[in-house]
Structure formats: structure tokens, C-alpha cells
Design a protein around this motif. Structure first.
Motif, short mmCIF file in Angstrom:
data_model
loop_
_atom_site.label_atom_id
_atom_site.label_comp_id
_atom_site.label_asym_id
_atom_site.label_seq_id
_atom_site.Cartn_x
_atom_site.Cartn_y
_atom_site.Cartn_z
N ALA A 32 10.48 0.14 0.71
CA ALA A 32 9.11 -0.28 0.38
C ALA A 32 8.65 0.33 -0.94
O ALA A 32 7.95 -0.32 -1.73
N GLU A 33 9.04 1.57 -1.21
CA GLU A 33 8.68 2.21 -2.47
C GLU A 33 9.31 1.48 -3.65
O GLU A 33 8.66 1.28 -4.69
N LEU A 93 0.83 -1.21 0.00
CA LEU A 93 0.00 0.00 0.00
C LEU A 93 0.86 1.26 0.00
O LEU A 93 1.94 1.28 0.62
N PRO A 94 0.39 2.33 -0.65
CA PRO A 94 1.16 3.59 -0.69
C PRO A 94 1.19 4.28 0.66
O PRO A 94 0.33 4.04 1.51
N PRO A 95 2.17 5.16 0.90
CA PRO A 95 2.37 5.77 2.22
C PRO A 95 1.15 6.54 2.73
O PRO A 95 0.84 6.49 3.92
N ARG A 122 7.35 -0.31 -6.69
CA ARG A 122 7.63 0.12 -8.06
C ARG A 122 7.98 -1.07 -8.95
O ARG A 122 7.60 -1.11 -10.12
N HIS A 123 8.68 -2.04 -8.38
CA HIS A 123 9.11 -3.18 -9.18
C HIS A 123 8.22 -4.41 -8.97
O HIS A 123 8.59 -5.51 -9.39
N GLU A 161 13.19 4.88 9.65
CA GLU A 161 11.86 4.82 9.06
C GLU A 161 11.88 5.32 7.61
O GLU A 161 11.18 4.78 6.74
N THR A 162 12.70 6.34 7.32
CA THR A 162 12.79 6.86 5.96
C THR A 162 13.41 5.83 5.03
O THR A 162 12.94 5.62 3.90
N ILE A 163 14.47 5.16 5.49
CA ILE A 163 15.11 4.13 4.67
C ILE A 163 14.13 3.00 4.40
O ILE A 163 14.01 2.50 3.27
#
Length: 564
Positions: free
Chosen positions: A390-391, A90-92, A395-396, A383-385
Motif C-alpha cells: 500500500a505504501e 490514506l497513510p497508516p 508513493r507512486h 499485514e506488514t507485506i
């Protein structure tokens, strides 16, 4: 399968009607129509609310999903909480909304809890315990927790499962599985989120949580694994007072991280505590194979100077030996900034799909690894990493196993907590020697010999059975017993729509025939009588009957939402 084919119980049909109406009320009416639940929704609910002006569409989707879960009750709230832990799917913006879901479930009557305890333990509560607190310490959708004291004076906590929760959960899971299958079959937009897979994982986790023996076994395993470490506390299971519906654990002392930092910050050895906490989870990931998958502040208790305890093992992850080896290679690739090795490890895990471009994946992974290489530990936002990883997964279109996602999420959470305690902690310095030690163990002569022996046994078994299987194939070919089976997909809706259209067409022809016959009767000689009634009267009755049938047909078309 049609909605009515799911179940014939009145209670389940009422629940299905409520689900359809709640979804429609929050702007998912088009989804309700696609999965053939429109018959359960009144006409006045057909208008769908639109997102507010200027509001991002994904934020609106997450907000509406949260409202749906809150209205449909605890099981759907738990599903939303489970989905909130899947940033790989799911997207952020949707995750942010789902993370606001909370289990607001009132505790059930303490007298009922005492009766359940007595029935499960088959002895009176006063005999099994020296005392039991009337008021529960905590309450959730599955059960509630009471403090107690054993006859020998040991302080314990008792988890008691809610009465009849098993039937309610299984009924909702049956409906959820049907909804997920229908969504994946008929809605291409939702299909990318893999609803059937998510509900299947949710079902396994929830059914495991329903049986307290699973949690007891996990708690006991980790308690034994850390028994030699006097600075780590895992609750001891009181097996004599534990059943599938009642779980009794020895109480552990400590305060959650936030309270401990606020009240005892000066007495805490923060560096030792940070290293111990990180090592505690690395051991679970790569040595024990079972790990605590919900490491929020309330489940990590500490005591000065550097003693740590874990509680609540309702949510766990399992890392098999094969998966552990693949993860070790993946993390080694990340630590050494080798994106190719990371991609190879992902391929071995079987996460690639038909839409995955390995070359582009390696490029994106290398960019991410280079971005954070050389930065001091305090500059590495866990959390950012994790969000950027996850993005890349989304994407892939990689299909990451749930346990791996839980592991990465737990690692991210523990990393954040450890950096709060010691901003200079170098996680890679802790990871590298442990990973190398695991690699050495996996490449040891004894392990290689054992693996070779198992492989040889499988090969011999195949060689023994292959001739017979080949002979069976030839026998079937020669006797004409081979069959070619063709499975069609997504044709049920077409067949249903053709049946509905043909039925309406036949119904229209009947109405037209009644109108024509009635017209002939009205225009006929008025002297003709049938059973004392004139033909004109029969004609008028026919007009009325045709009008009623026509109104019924029009109402059915309006309810289906397909007038135009």
C-alpha cells in the motif's frame, strides 16, 4: 454549485449547518471556509484547535476525523470504516485511528420490526414463522438481526432494515457528494486523497447494502458454487421470506475462529482447516468472480474437525473476467519475483497516473519481492507485506480499483488467520498450481477461438459504421457546424469573490453618500422644514441609518473571517 443550491429542505440545511459546525469544532475550519460553509458557523467557533504538542500530525488528523464521524452519526461512521479499508489512499496513522470506529447503534423497537416483516411478507408474522425472537441478535446502522424458526422447524435469521433509513442515507449521501466535489475542487491538499472517488465508491456500496436483494443474490450464488463441498457452509436464502427490506437466511452452525481455538483447539484439524480456508477464498477470487470482502473473525465460523462457514455477505467484491486475467499475471509475477511483469499487469489494469514513474516503480517492487523471497511461511507477516504494498501504491500515485484493494485486504486477512492455524502453511504453494491452471484455461484453443470471434464481430461492426461516421464529420465541417467548447475549472470561487467584493464596495459607497448627505443637512439653514421636520433632524436620522448599515457591513466581514 453553492451550498444553498444543494437542497431547499429545512432538514437538509440544518444537517449542513451541523456538519459545518462539527468540522470547525475539530480543527477543520479552514476547510469549511474554502467550501463556502462559513456562513453556517457562529463567530465564537472560529478558533481552531491545534494538535497536542509532540503528537504526529497524521495521528492528529486521524483522531479528529474519527471524532467528526462519531459526532455526525452512523452514515459518517460507515464512511470512516470504508476509508479505513483503503491503505492505498490514506497513510497508516490515519487508518489506525479510523479502524477504531464502531457502529454503536441502538436497536429499534421489536414491535416496529415485526410490523415491517408483516408488511413486507404480506402475511402475519405468526403465520410466516413458528417463532421470532423479540430481542435482536445484532444491530447496525442499516438494520438488525432476529433469530426465528420457520413453520417446518428450520432455524433462520432475519435481517430487518431500519424504518426510513433509505431517506436518511440518501440525504446524507447528497451532502457528502457535494462536500467531496467542493473539497476536490478548492483544496489542493485534500485533492490527493481523491474524495469524490471515495464517496462515489461508498455510495455504490451503501446503496447496494440498503437493498437486501443484492445480499440475497450474492449469498445464493456462493451457496450454489460450494454446494458440492460438504465441508463448506454458506447460508441458504429463504426466498419466500425475502424482500428488499427483509432478508431471511438459514442459520448455520459454528463458532468464530477465536472461540473455536480457545474451546475446541485440540479437536480441530488445523492444517486441513487452514488449507480449506485459503482455498475457499482463492476459488472466490479466480473462479467465481464474487467474494466475501469482510472476512473478520466474527464472519468465519468453524466446527471440528475442519468444517468452515461464511456469514454476512453485505460487503462483497467483484472480479470481472478481464480483471481476473490481469490479477493472475500480477500474482504470477509476484510468485516468480518478476517486478517487470507486475508493472505490466498494473499498466494493463489502467492504474498508472501522470505522476507514476514506471522505472522507479519496478525498482521498488523488485526490492519488496527480493526482501521476502525464500523466507519460511511463518516469517511472512501478511499485514506488514500488505502495508508495504500500500505504501508503494501511495508513493507512486497508483489508482487501484476498490475491488482489487478489497481482494488484497481479504487475502491478507485470510492469510493471517490461516497462519494462526498452521504456521508452516505455504501460500505460494497453494497459489502457483491454481494460477497455472487458470492460465492454461485462458489459453485453451476453445477460449482463444471464442475471444477471436467476439473481436472479429467488433471489428466488423466498426468497419460497417466507420464510413458513415466519417461522412458525418465531413458534412459538419463543410456546413460550419463544428464547435469548440472550452470548460473552465476553479473559476466559480473567483467569480463569487468578485461579486462579493463589488457588492461590499457598492454598499460602502452608499454608506459614504448617506454620511455626506447627512452632513450637508446638519450644516444647512435650520429654518428649512420638510413635512414639519427640520433638515438637521433628517441629517441626524441619516447618521443613525448609515451607522446601522456600517455595523451590518462590519459584521458580514467579521463572519467571513477576512477582516485582514
Amino acid at each position: 454549485m453553492t451550498p444553498l443550491g444543494i437542497t431547499r429542505s429545512v432538514q437538509s440545511l440544518q444537517r449542513l449547518r451541523r456538519i459545518a459546525r462539527v468540522l470547525t469544532r475539530h480543527g477543520f475550519g479552514h476547510v469549511v471556509d474554502q467550501i463556502d460553509l462559513g456562513r453556517f458557523v457562529p463567530l465564537w467557533l472560529r478558533r481552531q484547535p491545534t494538535p497536542q504538542a509532540g503528537e504526529p500530525s497524521q495521528s492528529s488528523l486521524g483522531r479528529r476525523l474519527t471524532q467528526v464521524a462519531n459526532e455526525l452519526g452512523p452514515i459518517f461512521v460507515k464512511l470512516g470504516q470504508t476509508l479505513a479499508s483503503r491503505p492505498d489512499i490514506l497513510p497508516p496513522d490515519v487508518l489506525v485511528e479510523l479502524r477504531t470506529l464502531q457502529d454503536h447503534v441502538d436497536p429499534f423497537d421489536s414491535d416496529v420490526a415485526m410490523r415491517i416483516i408483516a408488511d413486507e411478507l404480506r402475511v402475519p408474522v405468526a403465520e410466516a414463522f413458528q417463532s421470532v425472537d423479540d430481542q435482536p441478535i445484532a444491530s447496525g446502522s442499516i438494520g438488525q438481526v432476529h433469530g426465528a424458526v420457520l413453520p417446518d422447524g428450520t432455524k433462520v435469521v432475519i435481517k430487518v432494515r431500519r424504518p426510513k433509513i433509505d431517506e436518511d442515507v440518501r440525504a446524507d449521501l447528497q451532502l457528502l457528494k457535494w462536500l467531496a466535489d467542493a473539497l476536490e475542487r478548492w483544496n489542493t491538499e485534500i485533492r490527493v486523497y481523491q474524495p469524490a472517488m471515495m464517496v462515489e465508491e461508498f455510495e455504490r456500496a451503501l446503496l447496494r447494502e440498503l437493498d437486501y436483494m443484492h445480499e440475497a443474490a450474492t449469498t445464493a450464488r456462493l451457496h450454489d458454487a460450494f454446494a458440492d463441498d460438504d465441508q463448506v457452509d454458506i447460508p441458504n436464502v429463504i426466498w419466500s421470506h425475502t424482500t428488499p427490506n427483509v432478508l431471511t437466511l438459514e442459520a448455520v452452525e459454528g463458532e468464530n475462529i477465536d472461540d473455536a481455538l480457545a474451546c475446541h483447539g485440540a479437536r480441530l484439524d488445523k492444517r486441513r482447516l487452514a488449507v480449506r480456508l485459503a482455498d475457499l477464498y482463492l476459488r472466490q477470487f479466480f473462479e467465481i468472480g464474487t467474494f466475501h470482502a469482510d472476512p473478520h473473525a466474527g464472519n468465519i465460523l468453524v466446527r471440528p474437525p475442519a468444517r468452515v462457514a461464511l456469514v454476512d455477505f453485505g460487503q462483497i467484491g467483484i472480479i470481472s473476467d478481464e480483471l481476473a486475467g490481469q490479477l493472475v499475471v500480477l500474482l504470477l509475477g509476484a510468485v516468480t519475483r518478476d517486478a517487470g511483469t507486475v508493472a505490466d499487469a498494473l499498466a494493463e489494469m489502467g492504474v498508472f497516473t501522470a505522476a507514476t514513474d514506471r522505472t522507479q516503480l519496478v525498482r521498488d517492487m523488485q526490492t519488496l519481492l527480493d526482501k521476502y523471497h525464500g523466507q519460511p511461511a511463518r516469517r511472512l507477516p501478511a499485514e506488514t507485506i500488505f502495508a508495504e504494498v500500500a505504501e508503494n501504491v501511495r508513493r507512486h500515485t497508483l489508482q487501484i480499483p476498490r475491488d482489487v484493494v478489497l481482494m488484497l485486504k481479504s487475502l491478507s486477512t485470510v492469510w493471517s488467520v490461516a497462519l494462526r492455524l498452521d504456521p508452516d502453511l505455504d501460500l505460494t504453494a497453494l497459489l502457483r498450481p491454481r494460477l497455472m491452471a487458470i492460465v492454461r484455461r485462458r489459453l485453451s484453443p476453445r477460449r482463444i477461438a471464442r475471444t477471436a470471434g467476439v473481436t472479429a464481430w467488433h471489428v466488423l461492426g466498426f468497419m460497417k459504421s466507420a464510413p458513415q461516421q466519417f461522412r458525418d464529420v465531413l458534412r459538419q465541417l463543410s456546413s460550419g457546424q463544428w464547435q469548440l467548447n472550452i470548460r473552465h475549472e476553479n473559476l466559480e470561487t473567483l467569480s463569487r469573490e468578485l461579486d462579493r467584493s463589488s457588492n461590499r464596495l457598492a454598499f460602502s459607497i452608499i454608506i459614504a453618500a448617506i454620511v455626506m448627505g447627512s452632513s450637508l443637512m446638519v450644516c444647512a439653514n435650520s429654518q428649512v422644514m420638510i413635512l414639519g421636520v427640520s433638515l438637521q433632524s433628517f441629517g441626524v436620522f441619516g447618521y443613525l441609518f448609515a451607522g446601522v448599515l456600517g455595523l451590518g457591513l462590519l459584521w458580514a466581514i467579521l463572519r467571513s473571517g477576512r477582516l485582514s
